[in-house]
Design a protein around this motif. Structure first.
Motif, mmCIF file in Angstrom:
data_model
loop_
_atom_site.group_PDB
_atom_site.id
_atom_site.type_symbol
_atom_site.label_atom_id
_atom_site.label_comp_id
_atom_site.label_asym_id
_atom_site.label_seq_id
_atom_site.Cartn_x
_atom_site.Cartn_y
_atom_site.Cartn_z
ATOM 1 N N PHE A 1 0.839 -1.186 0.000
ATOM 2 C CA PHE A 1 0.000 0.000 0.000
ATOM 3 C C PHE A 1 0.873 1.233 0.000
ATOM 4 C CE2 PHE A 1 -3.323 -2.859 1.227
ATOM 5 C CZ PHE A 1 -2.694 -3.777 2.047
ATOM 6 N N TYR B 1 0.561 4.934 1.701
ATOM 7 C CA TYR B 1 -0.142 5.834 2.597
ATOM 8 C C TYR B 1 0.483 7.216 2.461
ATOM 9 C CZ TYR B 1 -2.966 2.534 5.371
ATOM 10 O OH TYR B 1 -3.910 1.622 5.798
ATOM 11 N N GLN C 1 1.143 10.845 4.612
ATOM 12 C CA GLN C 1 1.142 11.450 5.951
ATOM 13 C C GLN C 1 1.536 12.910 5.843
ATOM 14 O OE1 GLN C 1 3.846 9.803 8.968
ATOM 15 N NE2 GLN C 1 2.371 10.296 10.573
ATOM 16 N N GLU D 1 -2.021 12.029 10.999
ATOM 17 C CA GLU D 1 -2.095 10.576 10.916
ATOM 18 C C GLU D 1 -1.887 10.089 9.480
ATOM 19 O OE1 GLU D 1 -4.599 12.624 11.164
ATOM 20 O OE2 GLU D 1 -6.442 11.821 10.274
ATOM 21 N N PRO D 2 -1.415 8.847 9.308
ATOM 22 C CA PRO D 2 -1.317 8.275 7.962
ATOM 23 C C PRO D 2 -2.719 8.039 7.380
ATOM 24 C CG PRO D 2 -0.034 6.995 9.558
ATOM 25 C CD PRO D 2 -0.903 7.929 10.338
ATOM 26 N N LEU E 1 -4.630 6.153 3.898
ATOM 27 C CA LEU E 1 -4.419 5.304 2.737
ATOM 28 C C LEU E 1 -4.569 6.098 1.454
ATOM 29 C CD1 LEU E 1 -3.992 2.398 1.625
ATOM 30 C CD2 LEU E 1 -6.491 2.241 1.498
ATOM 31 N N LEU F 1 4.303 7.067 2.417
ATOM 32 C CA LEU F 1 4.748 5.895 3.164
ATOM 33 C C LEU F 1 4.466 4.626 2.381
ATOM 34 C CD1 LEU F 1 3.176 6.879 6.624
ATOM 35 C CD2 LEU F 1 5.465 7.426 5.780
ATOM 36 N N ARG G 1 2.366 -5.878 4.076
ATOM 37 C CA ARG G 1 1.719 -6.760 5.059
ATOM 38 C C ARG G 1 1.886 -8.194 4.595
ATOM 39 N NH1 ARG G 1 -2.898 -9.445 6.114
ATOM 40 N NH2 ARG G 1 -3.738 -8.980 4.057
ATOM 41 N N LYS H 1 -0.334 -7.039 11.108
ATOM 42 C CA LYS H 1 0.320 -5.736 11.195
ATOM 43 C C LYS H 1 0.734 -5.193 9.838
ATOM 44 C CE LYS H 1 5.114 -7.209 11.944
ATOM 45 N NZ LYS H 1 6.218 -7.264 12.914
ATOM 46 N N LEU H 2 0.703 -3.878 9.745
ATOM 47 C CA LEU H 2 1.265 -3.181 8.594
ATOM 48 C C LEU H 2 2.692 -2.784 8.951
ATOM 49 C CD1 LEU H 2 -1.632 -0.788 7.507
ATOM 50 C CD2 LEU H 2 -1.126 -3.116 6.711
ATOM 51 N N PHE I 1 5.578 -0.279 7.998
ATOM 52 C CA PHE I 1 5.747 1.009 7.329
ATOM 53 C C PHE I 1 7.210 1.266 7.000
ATOM 54 C CE2 PHE I 1 1.704 3.328 7.662
ATOM 55 C CZ PHE I 1 0.988 2.483 8.506
ATOM 56 N N GLY I 2 7.440 1.866 5.827
ATOM 57 C CA GLY I 2 8.741 2.451 5.541
ATOM 58 C C GLY I 2 8.844 3.802 6.237
ATOM 59 N N SER I 3 10.028 4.367 6.186
ATOM 60 C CA SER I 3 10.254 5.653 6.853
ATOM 61 C C SER I 3 9.671 6.824 6.083
ATOM 62 C CB SER I 3 11.749 5.876 7.066
ATOM 63 O OG SER I 3 12.273 4.870 7.911
ATOM 64 N N TYR J 1 -0.586 1.887 16.980
ATOM 65 C CA TYR J 1 0.719 2.116 16.381
ATOM 66 C C TYR J 1 1.336 3.294 17.114
ATOM 67 C CZ TYR J 1 -0.304 -0.875 12.331
ATOM 68 O OH TYR J 1 -0.579 -1.941 11.510
ATOM 69 N N PHE K 1 -0.985 6.288 17.662
ATOM 70 C CA PHE K 1 -2.127 6.283 16.753
ATOM 71 C C PHE K 1 -2.981 5.042 17.004
ATOM 72 C CE2 PHE K 1 -1.111 9.819 14.136
ATOM 73 C CZ PHE K 1 0.249 9.822 13.884
#
Lengths: 110, 114
Positions: free
Chosen positions: A34, A36, A38, A43-44, A46, A87, A91, A97-98, A100-102, B35, B91
């Motif tokens: 995905f 996302y 931010q 908040e992130p 989608l 982002l 998954r 859990k997702l 996330f990259g930085s 999170y 979050f």
């Protein structure tokens, strides 16, 4: 090695430009991907899912290359409002859990 | 548009104190998550919750942390004895299914531990 790796940027582009972000993932068991978005201190949210065949949503196109473990996001005709951190997220099917990259920061200038 | 709401938006606490962060997920969602994001770092998974129990947790989610859904509406994260390194944005997120990746995140609760 990071599970999801992205170029932090920033990418500084003029309005109307086309910009592409890349992302690599290390775990071949990752099944879903995905993008996302931010905004600063928010908040992130989608942006879009990434399908194996590639998919498009308006000005945004996402691609997945499982052989190279590589995901991309292309933004055409950039708008000022596209300025944000993008982002890359993965998954695994066996997991809730997702990962996330930085994030890659995009700045679109007038 | 339905949304995930979190309270408080910002909490400052002394090291060693207990903190409870509250979340109201979207009403028809079944999967709930916490999170966290330390300033300048990536978003990290803490815990997922389904059918009134923890379905998955990360190595960050140790005995200091707990979650519960006491009344079928609120979803809380308790940090028992806060440490300086717990300072972060927390979050809450909810989702309709576990398969799709579309999670709806709340605006976050910023925790500052002094």
């Amino acid at each position: 090695r990071k599970e999801v790796e992205q170029d932090p940027g920033p990418f500084n582009v003029p309005e109307g430009a086309t910009v592409a972000f890349n992302c690599t993932y290390s775990n071949s068991a990752s099944q879903s991907f995905f993008w996302y978005r931010q905004d600063c201190r928010k908040e992130p949210k989608l942006l879009m899912s990434v399908y194996s065949s590639g998919n498009e949503d308006g000005r945004f196109t996402a691609q997945l290359n499982r052989a190279s473990q590589y995901i991309s996001l292309l933004i055409r005709d950039s708008k000022l409002s596209d300025s944000a951190t993008y982002l890359c997220v993965s998954r695994m099917d066996s997991s809730y859990k997702l990962i996330f990259g930085s994030g890659t920061r995009l700045l679109v200038r007038p | 548009e339905p949304e995930v709401t979190q309270t408080p938006s910002h909490q400052v606490t002394q090291m060693g104190q207990e903190v409870i962060l509250r979340c109201v997920p979207i009403s028809n969602h079944l999967y709930f998550y916490w999170y966290r994001q330390i300033l300048g770092q990536k978003v990290e998974f803490l815990v997922s919750f389904y059918n009134n129990e923890i379905s998955e947790k990360s190595e960050i989610f140790d005995d200091q942390f707990s979650v519960e859904r006491p009344d079928g509406s609120n979803f809380t994260l308790k940090i028992r004895s806060t440490k300086l390194e717990d300072s972060a944005m927390y979050f809450c997120a909810s989702g309709l299914t576990s398969v799709l990746g579309e999670l709806f995140f709340g605006e976050g609760s910023r925790l500052t531990v002094l």
